[in-house]
Every structure is written in structure tokens, then in C-alpha cells.
Design a protein around this motif. Sequence first.
Motif, PDB file in Angstrom:
ATOM      1  N   THR A 365       0.926  -1.243  -0.122  1.00  0.00           N
ATOM      2  CA  THR A 365      -0.100   0.124   0.055  1.00  0.00           C
ATOM      3  C   THR A 365       1.050   1.325  -0.025  1.00  0.00           C
ATOM      4  N   PRO A 366       0.156   2.435  -0.381  1.00  0.00           N
ATOM      5  CA  PRO A 366       1.143   3.624  -0.063  1.00  0.00           C
ATOM      6  C   PRO A 366       1.725   3.898   1.142  1.00  0.00           C
ATOM      7  N   GLN A 367       1.155   3.514   2.118  1.00  0.00           N
ATOM      8  CA  GLN A 367       1.395   3.824   3.396  1.00  0.00           C
ATOM      9  C   GLN A 367       2.638   2.877   3.699  1.00  0.00           C
ATOM     10  N   GLN A 368       2.533   1.458   3.047  1.00  0.00           N
ATOM     11  CA  GLN A 368       3.632   0.631   3.721  1.00  0.00           C
ATOM     12  C   GLN A 368       4.847   1.253   2.763  1.00  0.00           C
ATOM     13  N   ALA A 370       5.548   4.330   2.196  1.00  0.00           N
ATOM     14  CA  ALA A 370       6.179   5.435   3.017  1.00  0.00           C
ATOM     15  C   ALA A 370       6.969   4.854   4.115  1.00  0.00           C
ATOM     16  N   GLY A 371       6.560   3.853   4.666  1.00  0.00           N
ATOM     17  CA  GLY A 371       7.082   3.512   5.913  1.00  0.00           C
ATOM     18  C   GLY A 371       8.612   3.038   5.825  1.00  0.00           C
ATOM     19  N   LEU A 388       6.006   4.910  -5.427  1.00  0.00           N
ATOM     20  CA  LEU A 388       5.079   6.094  -5.012  1.00  0.00           C
ATOM     21  C   LEU A 388       4.962   6.813  -6.281  1.00  0.00           C
ATOM     22  N   SER A 393       1.412   9.098  -5.744  1.00  0.00           N
ATOM     23  CA  SER A 393       0.720   9.443  -4.231  1.00  0.00           C
ATOM     24  C   SER A 393       1.717  10.402  -3.679  1.00  0.00           C
ATOM     25  N   GLU A 395       2.457  10.570  -0.607  1.00  0.00           N
ATOM     26  CA  GLU A 395       3.074   9.849   0.456  1.00  0.00           C
ATOM     27  C   GLU A 395       4.624   9.897   0.136  1.00  0.00           C
ATOM     28  N   VAL A 398       7.640  12.332   2.124  1.00  0.00           N
ATOM     29  CA  VAL A 398       8.347  11.975   3.399  1.00  0.00           C
ATOM     30  C   VAL A 398      10.016  11.383   2.925  1.00  0.00           C
TER      31      VAL A 398
END
Length: 444
Positions: A365-368, A370-371, A388, A393, A395, A398
Motif C-alpha cells: 500500500t502507499p502507506q507501507q 512510505a514506511g 510511489l 502518491s 506519500e 516523506v
Amino acid sequence: GSHFEVFAYGLRNVQESAFDQFGNLFGVDNDGDMKGEKERFLYIVEGSDTGWRCNWQYRKEQYQPWISEGLYVPEHANQPASIVPCVQVYHDGPTGFAFNPGTALNDRYRDHFFMTGFPARKLYAFRVEPDGPSFAMKDEHLVTSNVLMTGINFGPDGALYIADWSAKGYELNDKGGVWKLDDPNEAGSETRRKTAQLIAADWSKADAQDLMNQLGHPDQRVRMKAQFELAKRKDIAPFMGVLANHKQPRLARIHAIWGIGQLTRHRESGPWGDPFTMAWHDSHPEIRAQAAKTAGEAPSLRTASPHIISLLTDAHDRPRFLAAIALGRLKVPDAVDPLVSYLAKDGSHPYHRHAGMMGLLGCATPQQLAGFATHDATPVRLAAVVALRRLRSAEVAVFLNDQNPDVVAEAASAIHDDESIPAALPALAALLTNPAGQHECTLR
């Protein structure tokens, strides 16, 4: 047609492309008519961006990323991670491009590509050899010259036929012709004669066993014809039988894999279970690699994803490379951590980094993504930035805080380039007011 998709982009006027006997796609694109640049010989990889943008043709003396960032040359230290570099620069004016199907010309030219250089009036030949997950050009040489050659193709008789523009330059006239290039010692040989007969024959009522036998024919055109005829019959058993038989030629087993792919591709379910059970631990790496690639195009084969994930640690480059892309196509969430490990180990190579990026693009996912900004391995962070970017995205912002200027530059390009990522533009602009003491970064 159906299931339209963009396979690759960033190319410039590849007038003809060609597959080798293992289904790898190659081409030579034209340059942008800019001082000092050269054409590119490309291994055209699924999902690849090789860097070209049409609007750059008209920038004239303005800042030119194509030249300034060295996007048209093979891998170098300052090249963006968002592109897959060419194999090497090559001759001007590529027009015709073809691969010897296997029985054409003579033994000297088995497994050779042929390319015409239009303004130079020359015909070149070369072959390729594996070089990690990519390839290297070998035995490149001039075959013949002094004809203004354009398109080329191999005839059923095994000769190479060449279209002749027949002019002094680019002007049009009615004087064009066709040349035939052949080896008189091989012309009309028994192998060639039988090959031509097979190419011309109607196989709609041929016995299935005869078709299975032809999957191992020395000529690619005959093998493909047998594969497609068997696939029309919608029976997976003959293909599985050939694949399971280790006494069959390797190319016959690969065509069996492709035939299975024709029957399973894009299907969400099917009665066949995992048709590649006998391939995942095969002794030959190309069989493992082709199984992964083909399974990646069949949603119904997601159940085979543990086997594909296991190939990310294969001892050979090809299975790892094609398995990573396949996992992205299948969108396997459980593959995220193995893909990260693969990138941490192999991601310094641009082709492996691309494959890992394609895997994460489909699986994370985009959140993953970015992590991964806190991951220790730079290739992991670069791959996350490119993924990304593909997702457009915000994200990605970051990564503007990364301690590695290459990662920051990659994130800046992701936010700014092409149609940009508008929601992340304020974060990019804020880099201009970074407090003293932070690293400097050259924004592309």
C-alpha cells in the motif's frame, strides 16, 4: 482485442522489436537528433520506463534532461532510479530489426539479431548473452552494406528479405526493391524445405502428439504454430505432459509453459490447480523463471505465490528477477517483506531494483511504501520512491527528508516530473528554505 495494457514506455521510435527464443523482447530506438547522443539497444522489460519524453524533442537549447542526466546511456552513478538503462548505445538510424528464428541462413547466424542502419546503408548482426538479470551484446559486426535498407524479415525458405528504399536520402520515388540475403550452401536444404512445409501446413486437424513433438522443433515459427494450435483446443494436459518430461528439449518445455499461460492468463479461476508444480524446483533456472513469469499473468494461480516468493532467493538472477515482477502482477500482500529483502540484497543493480519496485507497486500500500523511509538499505528506499511515483502518491514527500541526497533527488523528481504530484509540491518547495547544516541536494 482485450486486456489492453502498457507494457513499457520511455522509448523513442523503436520501429521494430523482436523476441529471442526465450521470449525476451529487444529493440533499438532512435536518438532525439541532439548533438552527441546515440541510439540505444534495449532489453525491453515489463513495466520499464527507459526515460524518453516526446516533448524533449522540441526543447532546443533549453535545459535537456535527456542529455544532462545521461538518460540515453548505459548505467552510471548519477542516473535516476526511475528509469531502466539501456544495454548499450548503438548505431544510427535503426529501422529493420529481426531475430533468426532458428533454421534461417546458416549455423554462423543461429541466435543472432539483425538490424539495418538506414542512412548508413548497412546491415549489422549480433547476439546476446545473459548478464545478471539483463543481457550483453556479443559478436557485433557488419554483415553487408551499400543498400539503403529499411524493413527486414525472414522468409519461410530461411533467407533474409530486405526492403530497399532506393534513394539518395529520404525523398520518395518508385524505385524501391527487395533484396534476398542467403547462404547458397544452405539454401534449399532438407531442414529448410521441411520447415517451410510445416509453416505452410494446415494443422487444424493434426494429431495432438504430433503437435507436442513440434514444440521442440529447431525453428521458432514452427514451435509457436504448434503451441497456438494446441492452445486453441483448450486442453492443458498436452502442455503439462511436455513440461513434466525432462527428456524434452528445454525450448519445448518453455513453449509448454507459454501454452499453459495462454489457457490460464487473466482468468480468476480454473480447474487445473497449479499447472507449474513440476517447474518450481526444476534443475534449470530458465524453466523456473518462465514458470514464475507466466504464473504472474494468471490471477487463478495466486495459490502458487509461495513458490514464486521462494524464487526471490533463487541462486540465479533470472528466476529472482521475473518472480519479483510476477508477484507485483498477482498483488500478493505476503510478498512485501520478501521483496524488501530481495531489494536489500540485489537492488543495487538497476534491473533488480526495477523488478523489486514492480513487486512492491502491486503488493504494498502507499502507506507501507512510505514506511520504508526508515529502512537502512538505500535500494529499498529508492524502489519505494519510484513505486510511489508510479502511484502519483503524495506519500512520497516523506523521502524528501532522507539523509541520502540521491533519495531526496529521486523524490523531488517524482513530485515534479511529468504531470507532477500536486499535493506534494509544497513539501518540495520547502526544500528551498532548508536550515543551514542540512545536506545539499541537486534537484533534477
